[in-house]
Design a protein around this motif. Structure first.
Motif, PDB file in Angstrom:
ATOM      1  N   LEU A  59       0.841  -1.205   0.000  1.00 33.83           N
ATOM      2  CA  LEU A  59       0.000   0.000   0.000  1.00 33.83           C
ATOM      3  C   LEU A  59       0.878   1.258   0.000  1.00 33.83           C
ATOM      4  O   LEU A  59       0.601   2.223  -0.722  1.00 33.83           O
ATOM      5  N   ALA A  60       1.946   1.221   0.803  1.00 31.57           N
ATOM      6  CA  ALA A  60       2.872   2.362   0.847  1.00 31.57           C
ATOM      7  C   ALA A  60       3.508   2.572  -0.533  1.00 31.57           C
ATOM      8  O   ALA A  60       3.686   3.718  -0.976  1.00 31.57           O
ATOM      9  N   ALA A  61       3.834   1.483  -1.214  1.00 29.38           N
ATOM     10  CA  ALA A  61       4.431   1.592  -2.556  1.00 29.38           C
ATOM     11  C   ALA A  61       3.420   2.192  -3.534  1.00 29.38           C
ATOM     12  O   ALA A  61       3.767   3.014  -4.387  1.00 29.38           O
ATOM     13  N   ARG A  62       2.148   1.803  -3.412  1.00 27.60           N
ATOM     14  CA  ARG A  62       1.136   2.364  -4.319  1.00 27.60           C
ATOM     15  C   ARG A  62       0.940   3.853  -4.041  1.00 27.60           C
ATOM     16  O   ARG A  62       0.717   4.639  -4.955  1.00 27.60           O
ATOM     17  N   HIS A  63       1.029   4.218  -2.775  1.00 27.23           N
ATOM     18  CA  HIS A  63       0.924   5.646  -2.440  1.00 27.23           C
ATOM     19  C   HIS A  63       2.059   6.433  -3.099  1.00 27.23           C
ATOM     20  O   HIS A  63       1.829   7.503  -3.671  1.00 27.23           O
ATOM     21  N   LEU A  64       3.273   5.911  -3.041  1.00 31.34           N
ATOM     22  CA  LEU A  64       4.398   6.583  -3.706  1.00 31.34           C
ATOM     23  C   LEU A  64       4.117   6.713  -5.200  1.00 31.34           C
ATOM     24  O   LEU A  64       4.378   7.756  -5.811  1.00 31.34           O
ATOM     25  N   ALA A  65       3.596   5.636  -5.794  1.00 33.23           N
ATOM     26  CA  ALA A  65       3.315   5.651  -7.233  1.00 33.23           C
ATOM     27  C   ALA A  65       2.269   6.715  -7.569  1.00 33.23           C
ATOM     28  O   ALA A  65       2.371   7.394  -8.595  1.00 33.23           O
ATOM     29  N   HIS A  66       1.266   6.871  -6.691  1.00 31.49           N
ATOM     30  CA  HIS A  66       0.241   7.898  -6.953  1.00 31.49           C
ATOM     31  C   HIS A  66       0.866   9.294  -6.973  1.00 31.49           C
ATOM     32  O   HIS A  66       0.544  10.122  -7.825  1.00 31.49           O
ATOM     33  N   GLU A  67       1.755   9.534  -6.025  1.00 35.88           N
ATOM     34  CA  GLU A  67       2.403  10.850  -5.999  1.00 35.88           C
ATOM     35  C   GLU A  67       3.321  11.021  -7.212  1.00 35.88           C
ATOM     36  O   GLU A  67       3.367  12.094  -7.823  1.00 35.88           O
ATOM     37  N   ASP A  68       4.037   9.944  -7.557  1.00 35.38           N
ATOM     38  CA  ASP A  68       4.973  10.008  -8.695  1.00 35.38           C
ATOM     39  C   ASP A  68       4.259  10.247 -10.020  1.00 35.38           C
ATOM     40  O   ASP A  68       4.775  10.939 -10.894  1.00 35.38           O
ATOM     41  N   THR A  69       3.086   9.614 -10.185  1.00 39.69           N
ATOM     42  CA  THR A  69       2.450   9.649 -11.504  1.00 39.69           C
ATOM     43  C   THR A  69       1.417  10.764 -11.640  1.00 39.69           C
ATOM     44  O   THR A  69       1.081  11.149 -12.758  1.00 39.69           O
ATOM     45  N   VAL A  70       0.905  11.268 -10.527  1.00 36.65           N
ATOM     46  CA  VAL A  70      -0.148  12.290 -10.615  1.00 36.65           C
ATOM     47  C   VAL A  70       0.316  13.633 -10.034  1.00 36.65           C
ATOM     48  O   VAL A  70       0.269  14.665 -10.719  1.00 36.65           O
ATOM     49  N   ILE A  71       0.777  13.628  -8.799  1.00 37.48           N
ATOM     50  CA  ILE A  71       1.046  14.909  -8.124  1.00 37.48           C
ATOM     51  C   ILE A  71       2.341  15.555  -8.626  1.00 37.48           C
ATOM     52  O   ILE A  71       2.366  16.740  -8.970  1.00 37.48           O
ATOM     53  N   HIS A  72       3.407  14.774  -8.699  1.00 40.41           N
ATOM     54  CA  HIS A  72       4.687  15.394  -9.085  1.00 40.41           C
ATOM     55  C   HIS A  72       4.688  15.924 -10.525  1.00 40.41           C
ATOM     56  O   HIS A  72       5.166  17.042 -10.751  1.00 40.41           O
ATOM     57  N   PRO A  73       4.162  15.172 -11.504  1.00 41.06           N
ATOM     58  CA  PRO A  73       4.122  15.753 -12.855  1.00 41.06           C
ATOM     59  C   PRO A  73       3.288  17.032 -12.917  1.00 41.06           C
ATOM     60  O   PRO A  73       3.655  17.984 -13.615  1.00 41.06           O
ATOM     61  N   ALA A  74       2.169  17.054 -12.167  1.00 34.01           N
ATOM     62  CA  ALA A  74       1.352  18.274 -12.163  1.00 34.01           C
ATOM     63  C   ALA A  74       2.149  19.434 -11.571  1.00 34.01           C
ATOM     64  O   ALA A  74       2.190  20.543 -12.135  1.00 34.01           O
ATOM     65  N   LEU A  75       2.806  19.174 -10.450  1.00 33.84           N
ATOM     66  CA  LEU A  75       3.602  20.225  -9.803  1.00 33.84           C
ATOM     67  C   LEU A  75       4.692  20.726 -10.748  1.00 33.84           C
ATOM     68  O   LEU A  75       4.876  21.939 -10.918  1.00 33.84           O
ATOM     69  N   GLU A  76       5.375  19.798 -11.380  1.00 32.82           N
ATOM     70  CA  GLU A  76       6.507  20.204 -12.231  1.00 32.82           C
ATOM     71  C   GLU A  76       6.040  20.863 -13.529  1.00 32.82           C
ATOM     72  O   GLU A  76       6.814  21.589 -14.162  1.00 32.82           O
ATOM     73  N   SER A  77       4.760  20.642 -13.901  1.00 35.40           N
ATOM     74  CA  SER A  77       4.250  21.327 -15.091  1.00 35.40           C
ATOM     75  C   SER A  77       4.147  22.829 -14.829  1.00 35.40           C
ATOM     76  O   SER A  77       4.142  23.631 -15.758  1.00 35.40           O
ATOM     77  N   ARG A  78       4.056  23.211 -13.562  1.00 38.71           N
ATOM     78  CA  ARG A  78       3.947  24.644 -13.249  1.00 38.71           C
ATOM     79  C   ARG A  78       5.181  25.193 -12.543  1.00 38.71           C
ATOM     80  O   ARG A  78       5.346  26.411 -12.463  1.00 38.71           O
ATOM     81  N   ALA A  79       5.990  24.305 -11.976  1.00 37.82           N
ATOM     82  CA  ALA A  79       7.208  24.738 -11.272  1.00 37.82           C
ATOM     83  C   ALA A  79       8.282  23.681 -11.524  1.00 37.82           C
ATOM     84  O   ALA A  79       8.442  22.760 -10.716  1.00 37.82           O
ATOM     85  N   PRO A  80       8.994  23.794 -12.661  1.00 38.63           N
ATOM     86  CA  PRO A  80       9.989  22.772 -13.001  1.00 38.63           C
ATOM     87  C   PRO A  80      10.966  22.545 -11.851  1.00 38.63           C
ATOM     88  O   PRO A  80      11.366  23.489 -11.179  1.00 38.63           O
TER      89      PRO A  80
END
Ligand SMILES: [Fe+2]
Length: 232
Positions: A59-80
């Motif tokens: 479950l912890a690994a899936r949580h990391l994957a959610h942040e890696d695939t959804v949150i971080h790309p969104a963040l970096e799209s506005r703040a490289p």
């Protein structure tokens, strides 16, 4: 020691994309750390505990994957580069998770005489992972979340969270709710369940209540949900 970061006026009342899941992970980390410390590895392999730990790490690994695939790309799209530091933490966590899996396997296949020492090793390895993850989640909530609040509207943050929720299998949804519901306060829990009840199919909501809420909540907390019409 750095100065503690308290919520600023700009963040107060904003969509808390990390809070509920991180509360759940902290609760589950602590519960498993307690069980590993109290386990008698010498007598027999604690199969139930090892299975629960393995499920928790998945479950912890899936949580990391959610942040890696959804949150971080969104963040970096506005703040490289804004997610670079937490990306490094995630890479480190994934290496830790692999070490923990091999420690679990080691105990499952160990000779009885070796189990106590291997159990101690697993306990210490997991405690180190928990310490690192607590620091990491704190960093996300005090450094990354304020940046997300600056860069995204609440509707956009909610949409990111819904992207994650929509990607969950029914079993994963229940597994996450089992750690999140008992970890949050009543106001947070009733707000989450109210939103879920209005948006989810009735059978999916009933499964959350019967399989995640009822087995994990104190009777008084279930009564509170009943009073709000949220217990079924
Ligand atoms: Fe993270």
């Amino acid at each position: 020691m750095t100065t503690p970061h308290f919520m600023t006026a700009a963040e107060r009342g904003r969509w808390d994309i990390y809070g509920p899941i991180h509360k759940g992970l902290r609760l589950a980390h602590g519960a498993l750390l307690h069980r590993l410390g109290a386990a008698d590895f010498a007598s027999s392999p604690p199969h139930r505990l090892l299975a629960d730990l393995r499920a928790h790490l998945a479950l912890a690994a899936r949580h990391l994957a959610h942040e890696d695939t959804v949150i971080h790309p969104a963040l970096e799209s506005r703040a490289p580069e804004a997610a670079a530091g937490v990306d490094d933490d995630h890479a480190h966590h994934k290496a830790r998770l692999a070490v923990l899996e091999s420690a679990i396997r080691g105990i499952e296949h160990a000779a009885a005489a070796d189990r106590a020492a291997l159990g101690r090793g697993l306990y210490l390895a997991f405690s180190t992972f928990v310490a690192e993850d607590l620091a990491h989640m704190g960093r996300e909530e005090t450094e990354i979340w304020p940046r997300l609040c600056d860069l995204f509207s609440d509707d956009e943050l909610a949409a990111l969270e819904m992207t994650i929720v929509a990607s969950l299998s029914p079993a994963d949804n229940i597994a996450f709710m089992r750690i999140m519901l008992p970890a949050m306060n009543r106001a947070e829990r009733s707000a989450l369940l109210t939103a879920m009840k209005s948006g989810a199919p009735p059978e999916a909501y009933a499964a959350v209540i019967e399989q995640a809420a009822r087995p994990t909540l104190a009777p008084a907390d279930m009564s509170h949900l009943s009073e709000l019409g949220l217990a079924a």
